[in-house]
Design an enzyme around this catalytic site. Structure first.
Site, PDB file in Angstrom:
ATOM      1  CB  ILE A   1      44.919  57.748  12.644  1.00  0.00           C
ATOM      2  CG1 ILE A   1      43.687  58.685  12.611  1.00  0.00           C
ATOM      3  CG2 ILE A   1      45.581  57.500  11.129  1.00  0.00           C
ATOM      4  CD1 ILE A   1      42.347  57.779  11.935  1.00  0.00           C
TER       5      ILE A   1
ATOM      6  CD  GLU B   1      40.243  48.498   7.577  1.00  0.00           C
ATOM      7  OE1 GLU B   1      39.301  48.828   6.855  1.00  0.00           O
ATOM      8  OE2 GLU B   1      41.368  49.044   7.472  1.00  0.00           O
TER       9      GLU B   1
HETATM   10  C1  LIG Z   1      43.804  49.895  16.895  1.00  0.00           C
HETATM   11  C2  LIG Z   1      42.783  50.814  16.028  1.00  0.00           C
HETATM   12  C3  LIG Z   1      43.351  51.207  14.793  1.00  0.00           C
HETATM   13  C4  LIG Z   1      42.476  51.840  13.941  1.00  0.00           C
HETATM   14  N1  LIG Z   1      42.959  52.399  12.652  1.00  0.00           N
HETATM   15  C5  LIG Z   1      42.376  53.272  12.051  1.00  0.00           C
HETATM   16  C6  LIG Z   1      42.738  53.841  11.013  1.00  0.00           C
HETATM   17  O1  LIG Z   1      43.992  53.844  10.677  1.00  0.00           O
HETATM   18  N2  LIG Z   1      42.066  55.036  10.234  1.00  0.00           N
HETATM   19  C7  LIG Z   1      40.804  55.258  10.530  1.00  0.00           C
HETATM   20  O2  LIG Z   1      40.224  56.001  10.153  1.00  0.00           O
HETATM   21  N3  LIG Z   1      40.176  54.584  11.745  1.00  0.00           N
HETATM   22  C8  LIG Z   1      40.918  53.499  12.545  1.00  0.00           C
HETATM   23  N4  LIG Z   1      40.282  53.046  13.502  1.00  0.00           N
HETATM   24  C9  LIG Z   1      38.999  53.073  13.835  1.00  0.00           C
HETATM   25  C10 LIG Z   1      37.910  52.060  13.696  1.00  0.00           C
HETATM   26  O3  LIG Z   1      37.588  51.930  12.414  1.00  0.00           O
HETATM   27  C11 LIG Z   1      36.805  52.637  14.637  1.00  0.00           C
HETATM   28  O4  LIG Z   1      37.290  52.500  15.898  1.00  0.00           O
HETATM   29  C12 LIG Z   1      35.473  51.717  14.266  1.00  0.00           C
HETATM   30  O5  LIG Z   1      35.036  52.257  13.061  1.00  0.00           O
HETATM   31  C13 LIG Z   1      34.329  51.825  15.302  1.00  0.00           C
HETATM   32  O6  LIG Z   1      34.109  53.190  15.501  1.00  0.00           O
HETATM   33  P1  LIG Z   1      34.127  53.739  17.151  1.00  0.00           P
HETATM   34  O7  LIG Z   1      35.375  53.346  17.742  1.00  0.00           O
HETATM   35  O8  LIG Z   1      33.930  55.129  16.999  1.00  0.00           O
HETATM   36  O9  LIG Z   1      32.845  52.980  17.774  1.00  0.00           O
HETATM   37  P2  LIG Z   1      31.331  53.384  17.675  1.00  0.00           P
HETATM   38  O10 LIG Z   1      31.067  53.885  16.302  1.00  0.00           O
HETATM   39  O11 LIG Z   1      31.097  54.459  18.398  1.00  0.00           O
HETATM   40  O12 LIG Z   1      30.501  51.970  18.061  1.00  0.00           O
HETATM   41  C14 LIG Z   1      30.531  51.588  19.376  1.00  0.00           C
HETATM   42  C15 LIG Z   1      29.539  50.389  19.511  1.00  0.00           C
HETATM   43  O13 LIG Z   1      28.238  50.675  19.209  1.00  0.00           O
HETATM   44  C16 LIG Z   1      28.019  49.731  17.715  1.00  0.00           C
HETATM   45  N5  LIG Z   1      27.057  50.565  16.824  1.00  0.00           N
HETATM   46  C17 LIG Z   1      27.445  51.570  16.244  1.00  0.00           C
HETATM   47  N6  LIG Z   1      26.311  51.911  15.184  1.00  0.00           N
HETATM   48  C18 LIG Z   1      25.541  50.898  15.227  1.00  0.00           C
HETATM   49  C19 LIG Z   1      24.272  50.400  14.693  1.00  0.00           C
HETATM   50  N7  LIG Z   1      23.824  51.578  13.770  1.00  0.00           N
HETATM   51  N8  LIG Z   1      23.626  49.511  15.290  1.00  0.00           N
HETATM   52  C20 LIG Z   1      23.900  48.681  16.292  1.00  0.00           C
HETATM   53  N9  LIG Z   1      25.195  49.012  16.943  1.00  0.00           N
HETATM   54  C21 LIG Z   1      26.109  49.898  16.395  1.00  0.00           C
HETATM   55  C22 LIG Z   1      29.399  49.368  17.277  1.00  0.00           C
HETATM   56  O14 LIG Z   1      29.227  48.147  16.745  1.00  0.00           O
HETATM   57  C23 LIG Z   1      30.308  49.193  18.471  1.00  0.00           C
HETATM   58  O15 LIG Z   1      29.939  47.882  19.252  1.00  0.00           O
HETATM   59  C24 LIG Z   1      41.268  52.087  14.396  1.00  0.00           C
HETATM   60  C25 LIG Z   1      40.724  51.612  15.539  1.00  0.00           C
HETATM   61  C26 LIG Z   1      41.568  50.920  16.341  1.00  0.00           C
HETATM   62  C27 LIG Z   1      40.981  50.480  17.853  1.00  0.00           C
END
Ligand SMILES: Cc1cc2nc3c(=O)[nH]c(=O)nc-3n(C[C@H](O)[C@H](O)[C@H](O)COP(=O)(O)OP(=O)(O)OC[C@H]3O[C@@H](n4cnc5c(N)ncnc54)[C@H](O)[C@@H]3O)c2cc1C
Length: 388
Positions: A166, A367
């Site tokens: 976050i 995002e």
């Molecule tokens: C620095 C930073 C700041 C952030 N700030 C916020 C914030 O303020 N508030 C907030 O709520 N979140 C925040 N986030 C979270 C961010 O939105 C998530 O990291 C992002 O949505 C991806 O989720 P995950 O990291 O769990 O990856 P995962 O969902 O586990 O994905 C891992 C990989 O799998 C792939 N994947 C997932 N589903 C599929 C599918 N159906 N088909 C094919 N490939 C797929 C993805 O593309 C990715 O390459 C932040 C993240 C970072 C790194």
């Protein structure tokens, strides 16, 4: 020599107000961000009083009406502000994006009049810092699976769960949190820093967005008064509408990072001599520079059109996904390639490329990841859901 990054005279499409807003943010970034950003990024800490400074130049909630402390500007102005801030650093733009699109936007759209008056003016001035909790340890790309939940206790609810990654959570005064009720319906609420059972530990050791803090949100039987719940929104469309607004801003923001890299590389290529002439005189380096400017120009046009559609209330989520995906990839490619034009000098903090490239690794992930946005476009054009 042509140092102009407005290659297609897109300025002709802007109003005087747009240009004034852009100029004032550009000057702020030149004076307040660029001289110090490397120091803070290297130290992995945020710039002191950044949010108050952003508030003082109208960069927080620019499109929120003036009666709530916003600047009442249009969507193109919002985009241009994001572009100028991200020319300074993606962490600065991220802080402004979160406060504007993920905190002020849902309060403005979904809260009661009383809630709006309580929080929006202080968020607009930067007196209060907000964060947005959607992502969880087990649910990132699939927020619908969220496990954070609350139970109704009459005049308050009891909230349990955890959010991860976050932006600004360790420094935030309030958090807009999305959680499920007893029927599994997603609701939004404002959780305040001092509430018992609520903590926001920092995530250490990031290699990206080092000039802003990232952390968790942990809720252990947090008692949230019912008046902190948003009455006017139920379901995932609440958080997704916020993401649409933030993704739109990101599409513009990353153009700023790309321009910063392009301008630095162009200047360096004209000054650095090898084999008896400036390296900008070699075809291989010119190919890079020409392609950078072509891609920046395409991204500018995409954003300008998207901004006009958004001003008319006609921009679709799928159109915003396309712009976010295309423009972030454009920017990260330019950051990586432009670093090479500087040779060894490209890896030191005197130049911005390594910092932009590392930052954009987060921007391409948060995002909605690069792949997730492709799936959104794929679903939009085929009508078939390839997510699951
Ligand atoms: C620095 C930073 C700041 C952030 N700030 C916020 C914030 O303020 N508030 C907030 O709520 N979140 C925040 N986030 C979270 C961010 O939105 C998530 O990291 C992002 O949505 C991806 O989720 P995950 O990291 O769990 O990856 P995962 O969902 O586990 O994905 C891992 C990989 O799998 C792939 N994947 C997932 N589903 C599929 C599918 N159906 N088909 C094919 N490939 C797929 C993805 O593309 C990715 O390459 C932040 C993240 C970072 C790194």
């Amino acid at each position: 020599m042509n140092m102009n990054t407005d290659y297609y005279q897109i300025d002709d499409l802007l109003t005087e107000e747009h240009k004034l807003v852009r100029q004032s943010v550009r000057e702020f970034v030149q004076q307040e961000i660029k001289p110090v950003i490397d120091k803070y990024a290297q130290a992995h800490t945020d710039i002191p009083d950044l949010m108050k400074k952003l508030g003082s130049i109208g960069a927080l909630g620019p499109y929120i009406p003036e009666e709530y402390g916003g600047a009442g500007l249009d969507q193109i102005s919002y985009g241009l502000i994001m572009q100028e801030l991200e020319a300074g650093d993606s962490a600065i733009r991220s802080s402004a994006s979160v406060q504007s699109s993920l905190v002020m936007f849902p309060i403005h759209e979904y809260a009661t009049e009383e809630q709006k008056m309580k929080w929006l003016p202080k968020l607009a001035s930067g007196e209060l810092v907000g964060c947005f909790g959607l992502t969880e340890p087990n649910h990132g790309s699939n927020p619908g699976g969220m496990e954070t939940k609350f139970v109704d206790k009459g005049d308050h609810v009891i909230l349990n769960g955890a959010k991860m990654w976050i932006t600004n959570s360790p420094i935030a005064d309030i958090a807009v949190v999305w959680a499920k009720d007893e029927e599994g319906i997603v609701r939004g609420m404002v959780v305040e820093k001092e509430m018992e059972g609520f903590s926001a530990p920092e995530t250490p050791n990031k290699w990206s967005l080092r000039a802003s803090k990232t952390g968790e949100l942990v809720f252990e039987n947090v008692k949230v008064p019912k008046e902190n719940l948003f009455p006017n929104i139920k379901g995932l469309k609440g958080p997704l509408s916020c993401l649409n607004s933030a993704r739109y801003g990101i599409s513009w923001g990353v153009i700023g990072a790309a321009i910063d890299c392009y301008e630095t590389a162009l200047q360096y290529s004209l000054e650095r001599t090898q084999f008896g002439k400036p390296i900008g005189g070699f075809q291989l380096q010119q190919k890079k520079l020409a392609e950078f400017l072509t891609e920046i120009t395409k991204a500018q046009l995409l954003c300008w059109r998207l901004g006009t559609l958004k001003n008319e209330g006609r921009a679709t989520p799928a159109q915003i996904s396309m712009a976010k995906r295309n423009n972030v990839k454009m920017a990260i490619d330019i950051a990586r390639e432009s670093r090479q034009i500087l040779g060894g000098m490209g890896i030191v903090g005197d130049y911005p490329m390594m910092r932009h490239a590392a930052n954009l690794e987060s921007v391409i992930t948060y995002e909605g990841t690069h792949d997730v946005h492709l799936l959104i476009t794929g679903m939009d054009i085929t009508g078939i859901n390839a997510f699951s």
